[in-house]
Motif scaffolding. Structure first.
Motif, PDB file in Angstrom:
ATOM      1  N   PRO A 260      -0.637  31.342 -12.421  1.00  0.00           N
ATOM      2  CA  PRO A 260      -1.677  31.391 -11.385  1.00  0.00           C
ATOM      3  C   PRO A 260      -1.254  30.587 -10.164  1.00  0.00           C
ATOM      4  N   THR A 261      -1.790  30.953  -9.024  1.00  0.00           N
ATOM      5  CA  THR A 261      -1.493  30.248  -7.786  1.00  0.00           C
ATOM      6  C   THR A 261      -2.687  30.354  -6.855  1.00  0.00           C
ATOM      7  N   VAL A 262      -2.700  29.554  -5.812  1.00  0.00           N
ATOM      8  CA  VAL A 262      -3.692  29.669  -4.754  1.00  0.00           C
ATOM      9  C   VAL A 262      -3.014  30.431  -3.615  1.00  0.00           C
ATOM     10  N   ALA A 263      -3.332  31.700  -3.513  1.00  0.00           N
ATOM     11  CA  ALA A 263      -2.581  32.578  -2.611  1.00  0.00           C
ATOM     12  C   ALA A 263      -2.650  32.127  -1.159  1.00  0.00           C
ATOM     13  N   VAL A 264      -3.799  31.587  -0.747  1.00  0.00           N
ATOM     14  CA  VAL A 264      -3.915  31.191   0.661  1.00  0.00           C
ATOM     15  C   VAL A 264      -2.934  30.079   1.005  1.00  0.00           C
ATOM     16  N   ASN A 265      -2.590  29.256   0.014  1.00  0.00           N
ATOM     17  CA  ASN A 265      -1.582  28.221   0.266  1.00  0.00           C
ATOM     18  C   ASN A 265      -0.190  28.828   0.434  1.00  0.00           C
ATOM     19  N   GLN A 266       0.051  29.918  -0.279  1.00  0.00           N
ATOM     20  CA  GLN A 266       1.363  30.557  -0.207  1.00  0.00           C
ATOM     21  C   GLN A 266       1.620  31.191   1.156  1.00  0.00           C
ATOM     22  N   ILE A 267       0.536  31.588   1.838  1.00  0.00           N
ATOM     23  CA  ILE A 267       0.708  32.238   3.140  1.00  0.00           C
ATOM     24  C   ILE A 267       0.222  31.357   4.289  1.00  0.00           C
ATOM     25  N   ALA A 268       0.000  30.069   4.015  1.00  0.00           N
ATOM     26  CA  ALA A 268      -0.464  29.163   5.065  1.00  0.00           C
ATOM     27  C   ALA A 268       0.532  29.106   6.222  1.00  0.00           C
TER      28      ALA A 268
END
Length: 353
Positions: A264-272
């Motif tokens: 799992p990941t926090v997607a918004v952090n990946q595309i910040a």
């Protein structure tokens, strides 16, 4: 008499496609058969002065050589002295047959040598360190390309797939088209889009490749060499498996362990980064240094190897490199030295932690 002529070889010679060895073979043959030289010289002359360019189709080739035959006959008949017409017509017969043989030889040789029709012209977007860009593809899809990254894509998508090639990091927001799936080719695998938006981080030299899904579904397919081992608690693929990723899930391909796993990941952090944000969550300082170097275009080095695994957590947005380094130094675990040419991160390191 003329059956001894290698018309395919003659075709290569006339088309200027023969190798040095083939030219030598032809010269040797001609030396051994000097009686053939007048015939071949005339054929070469008529071939090279023909009006039409070389046809692409054998039927067109045949028609071209019918016209060539007529030219040969007309010229030789007009120039022939009376009483030798039968010899001229016999020569014309040989010439016509030889012309067609040369035509077939040249056409066949060029068909072998001519590359297959090219796909749609490719466009390359190369971002140097310190540079980011946004690209709109022919189908309306939008790509945010990060620093130190390279994207190749066609001017127009044709065929059954919409294919692009990525080195580095990019965020894709893909226009749905079930009839023409979208595929991102990587050095270590490929990503096939079943949904709309996702981020790929695949920098050459990194030990991992990450694919994170923001919306929709994405299929990650690793090349066989990268899917030979199993991981412990994380689900790894076998050579024939495809990982189906859903929002807030990412695939991590380890290039050192030859495995692929999901977590799992926090997607918004990946595309910040698409909003000019740098987000680190327990990120090893070795990776932080690479990210800062790509982001600002200034070399970042670690004073000692023991700093490489020290974790850093922090978020930075629209700040200069010096401002970021000042904030990192406020953790009291790191110091730095900044010169016009590079940054050196210092500190005791994290050995034994």
């Amino acid at each position: 008499m003329h059956n001894s002529i290698d018309w395919t070889l003659v075709g290569k010679i006339v088309a200027n496609e023969a190798t040095d060895a083939e030219r030598q073979q032809f010269d040797d043959w001609l030396s051994a058969h000097p009686e053939q030289k007048p015939l071949l010289d005339n054929l070469r002359r008529f071939w090279l002065t023909a009006d039409a360019k070389l046809p692409n189709d054998p039927l067109d080739m045949a028609r071209a050589f019918e016209r060539l035959q007529q030219r040969i006959e007309n010229e030789k008949v007009d120039e022939s002295p009376a009483g030798s017409r039968w010899r001229v017509r016999r020569w014309v017969g040989w010439a016509a047959a030889a012309s067609v043989a040369i035509a077939v030889g040249v056409w066949s040789w060029l068909q072998i040598q001519t590359p297959a029709p090219q796909a749609a012209a490719l466009v390359e977007q190369i971002n140097q360190k310190g540079t980011r860009s946004q690209i709109r593809l022919a189908d309306g899809s939008v790509v945010w390309l990060n620093a130190d990254s390279h994207l190749r894509f066609p001017k127009a998508f044709t065929g059954n797939l919409r294919e692009v090639t990525l080195e580095g990091e990019a965020f894709f927001k893909v226009t749905p088209n079930p009839k023409q799936p979208f595929v991102v080719r990587l050095a270590t695998g490929s990503v096939r889009v079943l949904g709309t938006s996702f981020n790929i981080r695949a920098y050459p030299g990194d030990t991992t490749v990450e694919t994170s899904v923001v919306t929709g579904r994405v299929a990650f397919i690793a090349k066989p060499a990268a899917t030979e081992q199993k991981t412990g608690s994380k689900s790894a693929t076998t050579q024939k498996d495809t990982l189906l990723l859903t929002p807030n899930t990412k695939a991590i391909q380890s290039l050192t362990r030859h495995s692929v796993a999901t977590e799992p990941t926090v997607a918004v952090n990946q595309i910040a980064w698409t909003e000019s944000k740098l987000v680190f969550r327990n990120t090893p300082m070795g990776e932080v240094a690479k990210t800062l170097e790509r982001w600002y275009g200034t070399p970042v080095t670690l004073e000692r190897e023991s700093l490489r695994h020290c974790p850093l957590t922090g978020t930075f947005q629209n700040q200069s490199l010096r401002e970021v380094m000042n904030l990192i130094a406020m953790t009291n675990r790191f110091q730095y030295e900044l010169t016009p040419s590079q940054v050196t991160i210092k500190g005791p390191g994290c050995d034994g932690q």
